[in-house]
Enzyme design. Sequence first.
Site, PDB file in Angstrom:
ATOM      1  N   GLY A 225      38.303  31.322 -16.943  1.00  0.00           N
ATOM      2  CA  GLY A 225      37.882  30.768 -15.654  1.00  0.00           C
ATOM      3  C   GLY A 225      37.151  31.820 -14.860  1.00  0.00           C
TER       4      GLY A 225
ATOM      5  N   GLU B 291      42.178  20.736 -13.465  1.00  0.00           N
ATOM      6  CA  GLU B 291      42.504  19.467 -12.811  1.00  0.00           C
ATOM      7  C   GLU B 291      41.323  18.495 -12.879  1.00  0.00           C
ATOM      8  OE1 GLU B 291      42.623  22.475 -11.555  1.00  0.00           O
ATOM      9  OE2 GLU B 291      41.333  22.657  -9.782  1.00  0.00           O
TER      10      GLU B 291
ATOM     11  N   CYS C 297      29.663  30.194 -18.878  1.00  0.00           N
ATOM     12  CA  CYS C 297      29.898  31.635 -18.712  1.00  0.00           C
ATOM     13  C   CYS C 297      28.793  32.428 -19.395  1.00  0.00           C
ATOM     14  CB  CYS C 297      31.257  32.006 -19.276  1.00  0.00           C
ATOM     15  SG  CYS C 297      31.443  31.556 -21.010  1.00  0.00           S
TER      16      CYS C 297
ATOM     17  N   LYS D  65      47.708  24.344 -19.299  1.00  0.00           N
ATOM     18  CA  LYS D  65      47.262  23.616 -18.105  1.00  0.00           C
ATOM     19  C   LYS D  65      45.743  23.520 -18.137  1.00  0.00           C
ATOM     20  CE  LYS D  65      46.064  24.662 -13.912  1.00  0.00           C
ATOM     21  NZ  LYS D  65      45.008  23.634 -13.757  1.00  0.00           N
TER      22      LYS D  65
ATOM     23  N   GLU E  97      27.239  34.889 -10.314  1.00  0.00           N
ATOM     24  CA  GLU E  97      27.144  33.694 -11.158  1.00  0.00           C
ATOM     25  C   GLU E  97      26.685  32.530 -10.287  1.00  0.00           C
ATOM     26  OE1 GLU E  97      31.032  32.839 -12.863  1.00  0.00           O
ATOM     27  OE2 GLU E  97      30.060  32.694 -14.806  1.00  0.00           O
TER      28      GLU E  97
ATOM     29  N   GLU F 267      39.135  35.569 -20.046  1.00  0.00           N
ATOM     30  CA  GLU F 267      37.723  35.281 -20.361  1.00  0.00           C
ATOM     31  C   GLU F 267      37.090  34.806 -19.062  1.00  0.00           C
ATOM     32  OE1 GLU F 267      36.105  35.673 -23.163  1.00  0.00           O
ATOM     33  OE2 GLU F 267      37.842  36.214 -24.373  1.00  0.00           O
TER      34      GLU F 267
HETATM   35  P1  NAD Z   1      38.587  28.505 -11.987  1.00  0.00           P
HETATM   36  O1  NAD Z   1      38.895  29.959 -12.058  1.00  0.00           O
HETATM   37  O2  NAD Z   1      38.384  27.917 -10.653  1.00  0.00           O
HETATM   38  O3  NAD Z   1      39.759  27.635 -12.672  1.00  0.00           O
HETATM   39  C1  NAD Z   1      40.135  27.826 -14.016  1.00  0.00           C
HETATM   40  C2  NAD Z   1      41.551  27.336 -14.214  1.00  0.00           C
HETATM   41  O4  NAD Z   1      42.444  28.142 -13.459  1.00  0.00           O
HETATM   42  C3  NAD Z   1      41.794  25.890 -13.764  1.00  0.00           C
HETATM   43  O5  NAD Z   1      42.671  25.274 -14.686  1.00  0.00           O
HETATM   44  C4  NAD Z   1      42.498  26.079 -12.426  1.00  0.00           C
HETATM   45  O6  NAD Z   1      43.327  24.994 -12.065  1.00  0.00           O
HETATM   46  C5  NAD Z   1      43.326  27.321 -12.696  1.00  0.00           C
HETATM   47  N1  NAD Z   1      43.738  28.077 -11.521  1.00  0.00           N
HETATM   48  C6  NAD Z   1      43.131  28.166 -10.312  1.00  0.00           C
HETATM   49  N2  NAD Z   1      43.837  28.986  -9.501  1.00  0.00           N
HETATM   50  C7  NAD Z   1      44.903  29.437 -10.216  1.00  0.00           C
HETATM   51  C8  NAD Z   1      45.991  30.320  -9.928  1.00  0.00           C
HETATM   52  N3  NAD Z   1      46.115  30.920  -8.751  1.00  0.00           N
HETATM   53  N4  NAD Z   1      46.911  30.551 -10.889  1.00  0.00           N
HETATM   54  C9  NAD Z   1      46.797  29.977 -12.108  1.00  0.00           C
HETATM   55  N5  NAD Z   1      45.806  29.114 -12.424  1.00  0.00           N
HETATM   56  C10 NAD Z   1      44.850  28.860 -11.497  1.00  0.00           C
HETATM   57  O7  NAD Z   1      37.333  28.313 -12.948  1.00  0.00           O
HETATM   58  P2  NAD Z   1      36.492  26.980 -13.200  1.00  0.00           P
HETATM   59  O8  NAD Z   1      35.699  26.707 -11.964  1.00  0.00           O
HETATM   60  O9  NAD Z   1      37.350  25.920 -13.775  1.00  0.00           O
HETATM   61  O10 NAD Z   1      35.500  27.473 -14.384  1.00  0.00           O
HETATM   62  C11 NAD Z   1      34.349  28.163 -14.143  1.00  0.00           C
HETATM   63  C12 NAD Z   1      34.525  29.655 -14.352  1.00  0.00           C
HETATM   64  O11 NAD Z   1      35.022  29.892 -15.671  1.00  0.00           O
HETATM   65  C13 NAD Z   1      33.232  30.420 -14.283  1.00  0.00           C
HETATM   66  O12 NAD Z   1      33.410  31.613 -13.552  1.00  0.00           O
HETATM   67  C14 NAD Z   1      32.912  30.741 -15.754  1.00  0.00           C
HETATM   68  O13 NAD Z   1      32.090  31.851 -15.959  1.00  0.00           O
HETATM   69  C15 NAD Z   1      34.272  30.934 -16.304  1.00  0.00           C
HETATM   70  N6  NAD Z   1      34.262  30.731 -17.772  1.00  0.00           N
HETATM   71  C16 NAD Z   1      34.370  31.819 -18.596  1.00  0.00           C
HETATM   72  C17 NAD Z   1      34.306  31.673 -19.989  1.00  0.00           C
HETATM   73  C18 NAD Z   1      34.434  32.851 -20.909  1.00  0.00           C
HETATM   74  O14 NAD Z   1      34.711  32.639 -22.084  1.00  0.00           O
HETATM   75  N7  NAD Z   1      34.249  34.079 -20.458  1.00  0.00           N
HETATM   76  C19 NAD Z   1      34.149  30.399 -20.526  1.00  0.00           C
HETATM   77  C20 NAD Z   1      34.042  29.304 -19.657  1.00  0.00           C
HETATM   78  C21 NAD Z   1      34.119  29.492 -18.278  1.00  0.00           C
END
Ligand code: NAD
Length: 508
Positions: free
Chosen positions: A245, A195, A301, A192, A401, A267
């Site tokens: 995320g 979005e 990140c 997934k 962050e 991650e």
């Molecule tokens: P997010 O956590 O809001 O969303 C990430 C994904 O999770 C999306 O696909 C979203 O639809 C899904 N999601 C949301 N709620 C969910 C749930 N309850 N169950 C399952 N899936 C769910 O993150 P974002 O805003 O898309 O990305 C930014 C974040 O990602 C930042 O905190 C960043 O640091 C982190 N990030 C980490 C790395 C790493 O390698 N450590 C790399 C890139 C981004």
Amino acid sequence: MTELNLISAVDAAIPAEPFICRHLIAGEWRDSASGETYDRMSPAHGCLVSRAALGAEADAEAAIVAAREAFDSGVWSRISGKERATILLRVADLIEGNVERMALLETLESGKPISQSRAEVSGAADLWRYAASLARTMHGDSHNTLGPDMLGVVVKDPIGVVSMITPWNFPFWILSQKLPFALAAGCTTVIKPSELTPSTTVMLGELLFEAGMPAGVVNIVLGYGASVGSVMTTHEAVDMVTFTGSTAVGKAISAAASSTLKKVALELGGKNPQVVFPDADIESAADAITFGVYFNTGQCCNSSSRIIVHEDIVDEVVERVVELSKRVAFGDPLDPRTQVGAIISVQHQGKIDDYVRAAVTEGAEIALGGGPMTVPGLEGQFYQPTVVRGVSPEMAIAREEVFGPVLSVLTFRTMDEAVALTNDASYGLSAGVWSENVHTCLEFSTRAQAGTVWTNTWMDGFPELSFGGVKQSGQGREIGRYGLEEFFEIKTLVMRIGRTREPWVRPE
Ligand code: NAD
């Protein structure tokens, strides 16, 4: 507004029609069971980029069933490493052949500069190639030192069906940190994407078909976390969840997956410092700090959103970073000269600004920028390159962050203080050290609580080198040999190879 290197709107070809994204389930492109769709507008250009099927529970369920059936059939999980590698290598070639169309969609959906999207898409092909090499060379262990007539063999089996949930900031790159490694191990998957950025994941689905991937091995479901994501993290037929995320969602996923005791790899976020000692090469450090904070508009990140600089050189470092910041090309992501593009959403821009305003209220000073900006000819949202000095460790801007082009400057006097400030964070993704003295670099690197420590550089990465975080930056590793290991279940075979075993039941 501060004098900046602003790149106004260019006359670039934006597709007239939106890219249509459907779910990929059991080898077929499908609309949602509900028939619903959602639109993604470009954060930089304000135009419609893609229209995606809006998935819900029924779509996620169908994809998971397809992945389970494909795994259990052995069509991928039981073929040779050579056969898997052959397809992964074909995918790599196809990615390289599609860089332009994938990069354009990546830029339009995420707002990142086109030159960066091109580099990320073509660089991802190398991750597929590296994973292909592992598919052929991975192996378990054998033990022939266990005593007479005993042989122990430890084999690595694919873990099974893997749910992959990815964010919007590096949509294709992060997918390629996970998918080829899971496939190399023999797993099947349900993906997934965020979005906000579905298109390049769907394009990859098309390439997988072309490469000859058997139906059901890779399934894609589009939509939101609350509906699709929650099924992917709780369904009995899923063996593992790999998520990139935010830390908040990572914790929710870990809790959701615990009801069926799935393996979870996470991650998550970071609050990554670059630490500058007084003997550092200041010109190189200032350049890396500028890169580290503005790359991907700070929505990264690995953003080095805080620097910890020795008191004796802080004025010189800040002055140089401010000068360099004014030369970084901010603006239209479709101009190949642009180095920093748009902010992902209006709400996120507001959140970045709230951090800066709060820091100022608490006594920090703005050395550069400090607010939203407009780019001539573009409707989207942009934020000025921002340097905030006089930041103290308790301020939110120093601990959380910000996920924007905002640098916080803190200072130290001794190694102990530098290490204490570095480790005074709930996160532990990466850290950097700048010094010409090898002992200073080694001492800092060994004491810093971080998954990666860069020495006299920032954010260099290679498919061979695993990546991941400690503390609340995550669990597990991606890429490299250890990234592959995450997708294995270890099985031990204990064999008596002679007939020497003494009976347990005493002879009558
Ligand atoms: P997010 O956590 O809001 O969303 C990430 C994904 O999770 C999306 O696909 C979203 O639809 C899904 N999601 C949301 N709620 C969910 C749930 N309850 N169950 C399952 N899936 C769910 O993150 P974002 O805003 O898309 O990305 C930014 C974040 O990602 C930042 O905190 C960043 O640091 C982190 N990030 C980490 C790395 C790493 O390698 N450590 C790399 C890139 C981004």
